[in-house]
Design a protein around this motif. Structure first.
Motif, PDB file in Angstrom:
ATOM      1  N   HIS A 156     -28.642 -27.438  -9.073  1.00  0.00           N
ATOM      2  CA  HIS A 156     -29.513 -28.227  -9.951  1.00  0.00           C
ATOM      3  C   HIS A 156     -29.281 -29.718  -9.723  1.00  0.00           C
ATOM      4  CE1 HIS A 156     -31.404 -29.864 -13.571  1.00  0.00           C
ATOM      5  NE2 HIS A 156     -30.264 -30.480 -13.803  1.00  0.00           N
ATOM      6  N   LEU A 157     -28.025 -30.128  -9.660  1.00  0.00           N
ATOM      7  CA  LEU A 157     -27.729 -31.548  -9.520  1.00  0.00           C
ATOM      8  C   LEU A 157     -28.135 -32.072  -8.143  1.00  0.00           C
ATOM      9  CD1 LEU A 157     -26.699 -33.958 -11.010  1.00  0.00           C
ATOM     10  CD2 LEU A 157     -24.369 -33.375 -10.324  1.00  0.00           C
ATOM     11  N   VAL A 158     -27.970 -31.265  -7.109  1.00  0.00           N
ATOM     12  CA  VAL A 158     -28.426 -31.681  -5.780  1.00  0.00           C
ATOM     13  C   VAL A 158     -29.923 -31.935  -5.794  1.00  0.00           C
ATOM     14  CG1 VAL A 158     -28.843 -30.887  -3.415  1.00  0.00           C
ATOM     15  CG2 VAL A 158     -26.581 -30.601  -4.445  1.00  0.00           C
ATOM     16  N   ARG A 159     -30.687 -31.020  -6.370  1.00  0.00           N
ATOM     17  CA  ARG A 159     -32.150 -31.195  -6.422  1.00  0.00           C
ATOM     18  C   ARG A 159     -32.505 -32.430  -7.261  1.00  0.00           C
ATOM     19  NH1 ARG A 159     -34.412 -26.563  -4.288  1.00  0.00           N
ATOM     20  NH2 ARG A 159     -33.106 -24.686  -4.375  1.00  0.00           N
ATOM     21  N   TRP A 160     -31.779 -32.639  -8.330  1.00  0.00           N
ATOM     22  CA  TRP A 160     -32.033 -33.792  -9.200  1.00  0.00           C
ATOM     23  C   TRP A 160     -31.813 -35.094  -8.433  1.00  0.00           C
ATOM     24  CZ3 TRP A 160     -33.177 -33.861 -14.581  1.00  0.00           C
ATOM     25  CH2 TRP A 160     -33.112 -35.120 -15.192  1.00  0.00           C
ATOM     26  N   LEU A 161     -30.698 -35.183  -7.719  1.00  0.00           N
ATOM     27  CA  LEU A 161     -30.382 -36.394  -6.970  1.00  0.00           C
ATOM     28  C   LEU A 161     -31.352 -36.601  -5.804  1.00  0.00           C
ATOM     29  CD1 LEU A 161     -26.478 -36.172  -6.948  1.00  0.00           C
ATOM     30  CD2 LEU A 161     -27.883 -37.781  -8.251  1.00  0.00           C
ATOM     31  N   LEU A 162     -31.711 -35.535  -5.124  1.00  0.00           N
ATOM     32  CA  LEU A 162     -32.678 -35.652  -4.022  1.00  0.00           C
ATOM     33  C   LEU A 162     -34.012 -36.183  -4.534  1.00  0.00           C
ATOM     34  CD1 LEU A 162     -32.027 -32.412  -1.928  1.00  0.00           C
ATOM     35  CD2 LEU A 162     -31.567 -34.766  -1.230  1.00  0.00           C
ATOM     36  N   ASP A 163     -34.418 -35.715  -5.695  1.00  0.00           N
ATOM     37  CA  ASP A 163     -35.661 -36.216  -6.280  1.00  0.00           C
ATOM     38  C   ASP A 163     -35.539 -37.713  -6.581  1.00  0.00           C
ATOM     39  OD1 ASP A 163     -38.358 -35.558  -7.601  1.00  0.00           O
ATOM     40  OD2 ASP A 163     -37.277 -36.515  -9.240  1.00  0.00           O
ATOM     41  N   GLY A 164     -34.386 -38.132  -7.095  1.00  0.00           N
ATOM     42  CA  GLY A 164     -34.184 -39.537  -7.417  1.00  0.00           C
ATOM     43  C   GLY A 164     -34.068 -40.430  -6.192  1.00  0.00           C
ATOM     44  N   MET A 165     -33.758 -39.842  -5.034  1.00  0.00           N
ATOM     45  CA  MET A 165     -33.585 -40.613  -3.802  1.00  0.00           C
ATOM     46  C   MET A 165     -34.905 -40.929  -3.107  1.00  0.00           C
ATOM     47  SD  MET A 165     -30.313 -38.422  -2.377  1.00  0.00           S
ATOM     48  CE  MET A 165     -30.560 -38.903  -0.660  1.00  0.00           C
ATOM     49  N   GLN A 166     -35.950 -40.203  -3.437  1.00  0.00           N
ATOM     50  CA  GLN A 166     -37.176 -40.274  -2.653  1.00  0.00           C
ATOM     51  C   GLN A 166     -37.780 -41.666  -2.568  1.00  0.00           C
ATOM     52  OE1 GLN A 166     -40.103 -37.271  -3.574  1.00  0.00           O
ATOM     53  NE2 GLN A 166     -38.552 -35.666  -3.745  1.00  0.00           N
ATOM     54  N   GLU A 167     -37.714 -42.436  -3.639  1.00  0.00           N
ATOM     55  CA  GLU A 167     -38.358 -43.748  -3.633  1.00  0.00           C
ATOM     56  C   GLU A 167     -37.567 -44.816  -2.883  1.00  0.00           C
ATOM     57  OE1 GLU A 167     -37.985 -46.369  -7.249  1.00  0.00           O
ATOM     58  OE2 GLU A 167     -37.447 -44.450  -8.174  1.00  0.00           O
ATOM     59  N   PHE A 168     -36.301 -44.531  -2.563  1.00  0.00           N
ATOM     60  CA  PHE A 168     -35.460 -45.554  -1.950  1.00  0.00           C
ATOM     61  C   PHE A 168     -35.408 -45.387  -0.432  1.00  0.00           C
ATOM     62  CE2 PHE A 168     -33.713 -44.943  -6.266  1.00  0.00           C
ATOM     63  CZ  PHE A 168     -34.005 -46.202  -6.767  1.00  0.00           C
ATOM     64  N   SER A 169     -36.487 -45.685   0.224  1.00  0.00           N
ATOM     65  CA  SER A 169     -36.560 -45.523   1.673  1.00  0.00           C
ATOM     66  C   SER A 169     -36.919 -46.810   2.400  1.00  0.00           C
ATOM     67  CB  SER A 169     -37.587 -44.447   2.031  1.00  0.00           C
ATOM     68  OG  SER A 169     -38.873 -44.792   1.524  1.00  0.00           O
ATOM     69  N   ASP A 170     -37.167 -47.872   1.655  1.00  0.00           N
ATOM     70  CA  ASP A 170     -37.571 -49.147   2.260  1.00  0.00           C
ATOM     71  C   ASP A 170     -36.323 -49.947   2.643  1.00  0.00           C
ATOM     72  OD1 ASP A 170     -38.581 -51.558   3.033  1.00  0.00           O
ATOM     73  OD2 ASP A 170     -39.599 -52.025   1.153  1.00  0.00           O
TER      74      ASP A 170
ATOM     75  N   LEU B 180     -28.083 -43.207  -9.101  1.00  0.00           N
ATOM     76  CA  LEU B 180     -27.302 -42.727 -10.244  1.00  0.00           C
ATOM     77  C   LEU B 180     -27.770 -43.358 -11.550  1.00  0.00           C
ATOM     78  CD1 LEU B 180     -23.578 -42.568  -9.064  1.00  0.00           C
ATOM     79  CD2 LEU B 180     -25.052 -40.666  -9.733  1.00  0.00           C
ATOM     80  N   ALA B 181     -28.204 -44.609 -11.482  1.00  0.00           N
ATOM     81  CA  ALA B 181     -28.608 -45.322 -12.698  1.00  0.00           C
ATOM     82  C   ALA B 181     -29.795 -44.660 -13.387  1.00  0.00           C
ATOM     83  CB  ALA B 181     -28.948 -46.772 -12.365  1.00  0.00           C
ATOM     84  N   LYS B 182     -30.558 -43.868 -12.653  1.00  0.00           N
ATOM     85  CA  LYS B 182     -31.695 -43.164 -13.246  1.00  0.00           C
ATOM     86  C   LYS B 182     -31.260 -42.119 -14.260  1.00  0.00           C
ATOM     87  CE  LYS B 182     -35.000 -43.342  -9.391  1.00  0.00           C
ATOM     88  NZ  LYS B 182     -35.889 -42.479  -8.578  1.00  0.00           N
ATOM     89  N   SER B 183     -30.059 -41.584 -14.085  1.00  0.00           N
ATOM     90  CA  SER B 183     -29.675 -40.436 -14.897  1.00  0.00           C
ATOM     91  C   SER B 183     -28.250 -40.495 -15.417  1.00  0.00           C
ATOM     92  CB  SER B 183     -29.859 -39.149 -14.075  1.00  0.00           C
ATOM     93  OG  SER B 183     -29.251 -39.269 -12.811  1.00  0.00           O
ATOM     94  N   CYS B 184     -27.614 -41.672 -15.336  1.00  0.00           N
ATOM     95  CA  CYS B 184     -26.261 -41.840 -15.849  1.00  0.00           C
ATOM     96  C   CYS B 184     -26.253 -43.066 -16.750  1.00  0.00           C
ATOM     97  CB  CYS B 184     -25.276 -42.015 -14.693  1.00  0.00           C
ATOM     98  SG  CYS B 184     -23.576 -42.317 -15.194  1.00  0.00           S
ATOM     99  N   THR B 185     -25.723 -42.946 -17.953  1.00  0.00           N
ATOM    100  CA  THR B 185     -25.766 -44.048 -18.915  1.00  0.00           C
ATOM    101  C   THR B 185     -24.641 -45.050 -18.731  1.00  0.00           C
ATOM    102  OG1 THR B 185     -24.517 -42.740 -20.519  1.00  0.00           O
ATOM    103  CG2 THR B 185     -26.914 -42.618 -20.639  1.00  0.00           C
ATOM    104  N   MET B 186     -23.725 -44.813 -17.798  1.00  0.00           N
ATOM    105  CA  MET B 186     -22.631 -45.747 -17.556  1.00  0.00           C
ATOM    106  C   MET B 186     -23.165 -47.026 -16.912  1.00  0.00           C
ATOM    107  SD  MET B 186     -19.761 -44.128 -18.480  1.00  0.00           S
ATOM    108  CE  MET B 186     -18.423 -44.856 -17.554  1.00  0.00           C
ATOM    109  N   ASP B 187     -22.481 -48.138 -17.144  1.00  0.00           N
ATOM    110  CA  ASP B 187     -22.804 -49.400 -16.490  1.00  0.00           C
ATOM    111  C   ASP B 187     -22.288 -49.327 -15.057  1.00  0.00           C
ATOM    112  OD1 ASP B 187     -23.179 -51.971 -15.596  1.00  0.00           O
ATOM    113  OD2 ASP B 187     -22.245 -52.945 -17.328  1.00  0.00           O
ATOM    114  N   LEU B 188     -23.197 -49.305 -14.095  1.00  0.00           N
ATOM    115  CA  LEU B 188     -22.816 -49.097 -12.702  1.00  0.00           C
ATOM    116  C   LEU B 188     -22.628 -50.388 -11.921  1.00  0.00           C
ATOM    117  CD1 LEU B 188     -25.217 -46.104 -12.038  1.00  0.00           C
ATOM    118  CD2 LEU B 188     -22.737 -46.001 -12.174  1.00  0.00           C
TER     119      LEU B 188
END
Length: 216
Positions: A194-208, A145-153
């Motif tokens: 659109h938002l599902v695709r956006w979030l799925l794209d942002g999830m790709q790097e977090f697999s470790d 979420l931090a990739k695309s939300c300006t709120m302090d998470l």
């Protein structure tokens, strides 16, 4: 003409509930395939939602609270609950109620609250079809979420049990942190895919699984 029984009607074809299609249903397999133990995405479809306006402390608000079984939120981000029915603060006199599918009839729920508002200042409208609910969970959920939300998470600024109207990937949405590592994102239905695709794209790097989440 012979009277048609409920059994006959059921035999003739599926009921209306079985024909429902949620806004992100077409991407269900993509969400499953893109989810890992580190971060997962799914749709929580057909939640019952009512947009509510009532002036805090007014007679109408008190009648609404009686119907809800809990007080209306009084501060930004606050969420109040009565069982599986939750009330999210949107603005000083604006709220959104949220309940899982099957717990309430959406039309009846909205009409009940509208009756409680009565002729006083305010309104209650069923908006169940206006939004859907995307659930992002796992230790990396906040980092996605931090990739695309300006709120302090960080949990010190946004603890579990709080909800805010914000934007995710430039899409207006209500984001509700139900648990430390679980967020419900409520976009308008037209933006769901659109938002599902956006979030799925942002999830790709977090697999470790050995990586340490940043936003804790």
């Amino acid at each position: 003409m012979a009277e048609t029984t409920k059994q006959d009607a059921g035999a003739a074809g599926p009921g209306v509930a079985q024909l429902r299609r949620s806004p992100a249903q077409g991407l269900a397999q993509d969400m499953t395939a893109g989810s890992t133990a580190q971060v997962a995405l799914r749709e929580v479809p057909f939640a019952v939602m009512t947009a509510l306006r009532a002036e805090p402390g007014s007679a109408a608000a008190r009648r609404v609270e009686e119907a809800l079984g809990c007080p209306l939120p009084t501060a930004a981000g606050e969420v109040t609950s009565a069982g599986e029915r939750h009330v999210l603060w949107i603005a000083p006199d604006e709220f959104l109620t949220w309940s899982p599918d099957g717990t309430l009839d959406p039309v009846a729920a909205g009409e009940e609250l509208a009756d409680r508002v009565g002729t006083d200042r305010g309104q209650a409208v069923d908006v169940s079809s206006n939004r859907t609910t995307l659930e992002l969970s796992g230790p990396w959920a906040a980092s996605v979420l931090a990739k695309s939300c300006t709120m302090d998470l960080h949990t010190s600024a946004w603890p579990a049990g709080r909800a805010f109207a914000t934007t995710v990937g430039r899409v207006p949405a209500v984001v509700w942190r139900v648990e430390e590592d679980t967020f419900r994102v409520l976009p308008r239905s037209s933006f769901a895919e659109h938002l599902v695709r956006w979030l799925l794209d942002g999830m790709q790097e977090f697999s470790d699984p050995a990586a340490r989440p940043l936003w804790r």
